[in-house]
Design a protein around this motif. Sequence first.
Motif, PDB file in Angstrom:
ATOM      1  N   ASN A 176       0.808  -1.165  -0.090  1.00  0.00           N
ATOM      2  CA  ASN A 176      -0.082  -0.019   0.153  1.00  0.00           C
ATOM      3  C   ASN A 176       0.797   1.269   0.002  1.00  0.00           C
ATOM      4  O   ASN A 176       1.842   1.501   0.872  1.00  0.00           O
ATOM      5  CB  ASN A 176      -0.912   0.017   1.071  1.00  0.00           C
ATOM      6  CG  ASN A 176      -1.896  -1.121   1.311  1.00  0.00           C
ATOM      7  OD1 ASN A 176      -2.899  -1.328   0.461  1.00  0.00           O
ATOM      8  ND2 ASN A 176      -1.454  -2.152   2.275  1.00  0.00           N
ATOM      9  N   ILE A 177       0.597   2.183  -1.024  1.00  0.00           N
ATOM     10  CA  ILE A 177       1.679   3.357  -1.164  1.00  0.00           C
ATOM     11  C   ILE A 177       0.646   4.475  -0.991  1.00  0.00           C
ATOM     12  O   ILE A 177      -0.545   4.552  -1.723  1.00  0.00           O
ATOM     13  CB  ILE A 177       2.271   3.416  -2.522  1.00  0.00           C
ATOM     14  CG1 ILE A 177       3.288   2.106  -2.580  1.00  0.00           C
ATOM     15  CG2 ILE A 177       2.859   4.627  -2.609  1.00  0.00           C
ATOM     16  CD1 ILE A 177       3.892   2.113  -3.924  1.00  0.00           C
ATOM     17  N   LEU A 178       0.879   5.275  -0.197  1.00  0.00           N
ATOM     18  CA  LEU A 178       0.038   6.662   0.105  1.00  0.00           C
ATOM     19  C   LEU A 178       0.897   7.862  -0.682  1.00  0.00           C
ATOM     20  O   LEU A 178       2.117   7.958  -0.420  1.00  0.00           O
ATOM     21  CB  LEU A 178       0.209   7.173   1.711  1.00  0.00           C
ATOM     22  CG  LEU A 178      -0.288   8.458   2.012  1.00  0.00           C
ATOM     23  CD1 LEU A 178      -1.629   8.688   1.582  1.00  0.00           C
ATOM     24  CD2 LEU A 178      -0.177   8.714   3.528  1.00  0.00           C
ATOM     25  N   ILE A 179      -0.008   8.614  -1.413  1.00  0.00           N
ATOM     26  CA  ILE A 179       0.600   9.973  -1.985  1.00  0.00           C
ATOM     27  C   ILE A 179       0.148  11.032  -1.349  1.00  0.00           C
ATOM     28  O   ILE A 179      -1.259  11.170  -1.457  1.00  0.00           O
ATOM     29  CB  ILE A 179       0.448   9.821  -3.576  1.00  0.00           C
ATOM     30  CG1 ILE A 179       0.928   8.677  -4.091  1.00  0.00           C
ATOM     31  CG2 ILE A 179       0.805  11.097  -4.477  1.00  0.00           C
ATOM     32  CD1 ILE A 179       0.299   8.374  -5.577  1.00  0.00           C
ATOM     33  N   TYR A 199       5.476   3.100 -15.311  1.00  0.00           N
ATOM     34  CA  TYR A 199       6.811   2.499 -15.047  1.00  0.00           C
ATOM     35  C   TYR A 199       6.987   1.389 -14.258  1.00  0.00           C
ATOM     36  O   TYR A 199       8.065   0.691 -14.116  1.00  0.00           O
ATOM     37  CB  TYR A 199       7.956   3.470 -14.938  1.00  0.00           C
ATOM     38  CG  TYR A 199       8.041   4.478 -16.003  1.00  0.00           C
ATOM     39  CD1 TYR A 199       8.236   4.406 -17.297  1.00  0.00           C
ATOM     40  CD2 TYR A 199       7.734   5.987 -15.639  1.00  0.00           C
ATOM     41  CE1 TYR A 199       8.087   5.461 -18.256  1.00  0.00           C
ATOM     42  CE2 TYR A 199       7.835   7.068 -16.258  1.00  0.00           C
ATOM     43  CZ  TYR A 199       8.233   6.817 -17.709  1.00  0.00           C
ATOM     44  OH  TYR A 199       8.156   7.625 -18.564  1.00  0.00           O
ATOM     45  N   ILE A 200       6.132   1.164 -13.231  1.00  0.00           N
ATOM     46  CA  ILE A 200       6.139  -0.035 -12.325  1.00  0.00           C
ATOM     47  C   ILE A 200       5.402  -1.114 -12.704  1.00  0.00           C
ATOM     48  O   ILE A 200       4.134  -1.241 -13.134  1.00  0.00           O
ATOM     49  CB  ILE A 200       5.497   0.536 -10.923  1.00  0.00           C
ATOM     50  CG1 ILE A 200       6.225   1.857 -10.585  1.00  0.00           C
ATOM     51  CG2 ILE A 200       5.401  -0.447 -10.020  1.00  0.00           C
ATOM     52  CD1 ILE A 200       5.565   2.596  -9.272  1.00  0.00           C
ATOM     53  N   ASN A 201       6.156  -2.339 -12.862  1.00  0.00           N
ATOM     54  CA  ASN A 201       5.569  -3.600 -13.172  1.00  0.00           C
ATOM     55  C   ASN A 201       5.026  -4.442 -12.059  1.00  0.00           C
ATOM     56  O   ASN A 201       5.339  -5.387 -12.077  1.00  0.00           O
ATOM     57  CB  ASN A 201       6.595  -4.240 -13.846  1.00  0.00           C
ATOM     58  CG  ASN A 201       7.048  -3.562 -15.178  1.00  0.00           C
ATOM     59  OD1 ASN A 201       6.350  -2.928 -15.988  1.00  0.00           O
ATOM     60  ND2 ASN A 201       8.600  -3.580 -15.536  1.00  0.00           N
ATOM     61  N   SER A 202       4.082  -3.876 -11.291  1.00  0.00           N
ATOM     62  CA  SER A 202       3.648  -4.561 -10.258  1.00  0.00           C
ATOM     63  C   SER A 202       2.161  -4.487 -10.264  1.00  0.00           C
ATOM     64  O   SER A 202       1.508  -3.377 -10.306  1.00  0.00           O
ATOM     65  CB  SER A 202       4.052  -4.373  -8.876  1.00  0.00           C
ATOM     66  OG  SER A 202       3.566  -4.758  -7.963  1.00  0.00           O
ATOM     67  N   LYS A 203       1.141  -5.439 -10.343  1.00  0.00           N
ATOM     68  CA  LYS A 203       0.016  -5.341 -10.105  1.00  0.00           C
ATOM     69  C   LYS A 203      -0.789  -5.608  -8.834  1.00  0.00           C
ATOM     70  O   LYS A 203      -2.059  -5.274  -8.644  1.00  0.00           O
ATOM     71  CB  LYS A 203      -0.952  -6.262 -11.210  1.00  0.00           C
ATOM     72  CG  LYS A 203      -0.472  -5.933 -12.477  1.00  0.00           C
ATOM     73  CD  LYS A 203      -1.124  -7.317 -13.464  1.00  0.00           C
ATOM     74  CE  LYS A 203      -0.787  -6.996 -15.031  1.00  0.00           C
ATOM     75  NZ  LYS A 203      -1.221  -7.855 -15.969  1.00  0.00           N
ATOM     76  N   GLU A 204       0.125  -5.692  -7.788  1.00  0.00           N
ATOM     77  CA  GLU A 204      -0.172  -6.022  -6.403  1.00  0.00           C
ATOM     78  C   GLU A 204      -0.018  -4.665  -5.307  1.00  0.00           C
ATOM     79  O   GLU A 204      -0.404  -4.874  -4.319  1.00  0.00           O
ATOM     80  CB  GLU A 204       0.464  -7.241  -6.035  1.00  0.00           C
ATOM     81  CG  GLU A 204       0.725  -8.387  -6.651  1.00  0.00           C
ATOM     82  CD  GLU A 204      -0.851  -8.911  -6.822  1.00  0.00           C
ATOM     83  OE1 GLU A 204      -1.446  -8.674  -5.965  1.00  0.00           O
ATOM     84  OE2 GLU A 204      -1.092  -9.408  -8.200  1.00  0.00           O
ATOM     85  N   ILE A 205      -0.123  -3.473  -6.067  1.00  0.00           N
ATOM     86  CA  ILE A 205       0.366  -2.354  -5.396  1.00  0.00           C
ATOM     87  C   ILE A 205      -1.095  -1.610  -5.485  1.00  0.00           C
ATOM     88  O   ILE A 205      -1.595  -1.375  -6.331  1.00  0.00           O
ATOM     89  CB  ILE A 205       1.317  -1.450  -5.944  1.00  0.00           C
ATOM     90  CG1 ILE A 205       2.761  -2.049  -5.998  1.00  0.00           C
ATOM     91  CG2 ILE A 205       1.383  -0.114  -5.090  1.00  0.00           C
ATOM     92  CD1 ILE A 205       3.437  -2.379  -4.516  1.00  0.00           C
ATOM     93  N   SER A 247      -0.465   2.136   5.554  1.00  0.00           N
ATOM     94  CA  SER A 247       0.302   2.123   4.155  1.00  0.00           C
ATOM     95  C   SER A 247       1.724   1.671   4.739  1.00  0.00           C
ATOM     96  O   SER A 247       2.058   1.493   5.738  1.00  0.00           O
ATOM     97  CB  SER A 247       0.380   3.883   3.834  1.00  0.00           C
ATOM     98  OG  SER A 247      -0.694   4.433   3.446  1.00  0.00           O
ATOM     99  N   ASP A 248       2.190   1.341   3.565  1.00  0.00           N
ATOM    100  CA  ASP A 248       3.641   0.546   3.703  1.00  0.00           C
ATOM    101  C   ASP A 248       4.696   1.672   3.194  1.00  0.00           C
ATOM    102  O   ASP A 248       6.031   1.390   3.526  1.00  0.00           O
ATOM    103  CB  ASP A 248       3.740  -0.721   3.023  1.00  0.00           C
ATOM    104  CG  ASP A 248       2.668  -1.600   3.277  1.00  0.00           C
ATOM    105  OD1 ASP A 248       2.479  -2.005   4.581  1.00  0.00           O
ATOM    106  OD2 ASP A 248       1.912  -1.986   2.563  1.00  0.00           O
ATOM    107  N   LEU A 249       4.319   2.528   2.576  1.00  0.00           N
ATOM    108  CA  LEU A 249       5.175   3.631   1.742  1.00  0.00           C
ATOM    109  C   LEU A 249       4.622   4.848   1.464  1.00  0.00           C
ATOM    110  O   LEU A 249       3.398   4.800   1.096  1.00  0.00           O
ATOM    111  CB  LEU A 249       5.968   3.078   0.647  1.00  0.00           C
ATOM    112  CG  LEU A 249       7.023   4.086  -0.269  1.00  0.00           C
ATOM    113  CD1 LEU A 249       8.123   4.140   0.677  1.00  0.00           C
ATOM    114  CD2 LEU A 249       7.136   3.475  -1.566  1.00  0.00           C
ATOM    115  N   ALA A 250       5.025   5.920   1.698  1.00  0.00           N
ATOM    116  CA  ALA A 250       4.565   7.301   1.539  1.00  0.00           C
ATOM    117  C   ALA A 250       5.472   7.868   0.248  1.00  0.00           C
ATOM    118  O   ALA A 250       6.892   7.645   0.476  1.00  0.00           O
ATOM    119  CB  ALA A 250       4.413   8.041   2.365  1.00  0.00           C
ATOM    120  N   ILE A 251       4.749   8.526  -0.514  1.00  0.00           N
ATOM    121  CA  ILE A 251       5.439   9.587  -1.352  1.00  0.00           C
ATOM    122  C   ILE A 251       5.192  11.091  -0.936  1.00  0.00           C
ATOM    123  O   ILE A 251       3.879  11.298  -1.114  1.00  0.00           O
ATOM    124  CB  ILE A 251       5.053   9.323  -2.572  1.00  0.00           C
ATOM    125  CG1 ILE A 251       5.377   8.073  -3.198  1.00  0.00           C
ATOM    126  CG2 ILE A 251       6.028  10.228  -3.767  1.00  0.00           C
ATOM    127  CD1 ILE A 251       5.010   7.614  -4.606  1.00  0.00           C
TER     128      ILE A 251
END
Length: 347
Positions: A176-179, A199-205, A247-251
Amino acid sequence: MNFVIRLDISKEIGYGHFYRSITLARSLRSSNDSIYLIAKSIPEHLKIWLSKFGIKFFLLGSNITSGSIEDLNHTKSFCELIGNPDLLIIDHYNIDIKFEKNIRNFVNKILVIDDLANRNHDCDILLDQNLRHLENRYEKLLPKKSKVFLGPKYFFFREEFYDANLSKSVRNKLKNILIFMGGGDNSYEIIKVIKSIKYINSKEIYWTLITGKDIQDINKIILLTKKIKNFKLITHTDEISKIISSSDLAIGTCGISAWERCILGLPSLVMITAENQKEDAEILEEMNAVINLGRSDKVLGKDIAKNITKLINNDNLLKSMSIASFKVLEGHTKAINFLKKEIILTL
């Protein structure tokens, strides 16, 4: 007691000064105390928010120049009207020693919140909640009597961040990514992040974007995010702590929201959107709590995507950043209790 706050809010300034000063005043207030806010203008949704907490406000008008004689005279008049406040909290980059000296006789004590250390102040307490290399940066800018409190451990968080039900676990898998680029209008940075997702090749985000209510390009943002899988757009929230904790990461930026992420152990990719964020971003990266992408106007979409991909593929790095984020605010509870005691003793 009466507490008066002088600050301003705008799309350019954002809401950080507003929330940190109001939260400080509310933490000092007892049942019979009053809080007043003086500002040039206040968005309607924040007026409603203030009313929930019984905080009254006085509007100077958008034509007033902050820190001017006119500003000073209006602030003096208001302080006289309420019977000379016990504490004036000033959180404004355009107010300095001239304003503070001239309002001395109309208030009991003055507390200044600053992080630039680029001008003189006449205050009883100076609070700088940012990370800086120079511990003595205010030495020649303040009267000797001033008490100085430095560092994010003195940051006053809203009550929601102390909710015992919030998850405070170390992150070890990126899903889970928070912007969140702050409460002001950061459309440029938001759109750049959205465009980097291709550009991110992941469908699990799973993506969550939070914007402020004043954002200009909201229709463009809605259009850009419509076709992105697992994407949620929130135009405003009063419960950002719950989203950070899940969330697991924030931008984001390295403004006030950096400390909100750290207290809940959330690793971040950060862009610098103002000069006063630069040193925080550098020190937080040295501490391994963030990946500093640099000045926002120099950051490319591919840079964002590359670092997200790195964290998708490196659980240990994500985990170490989460642990480091928690450490940034070690000693926070003790520091806040000490600061509140010192402020009350000063009054």
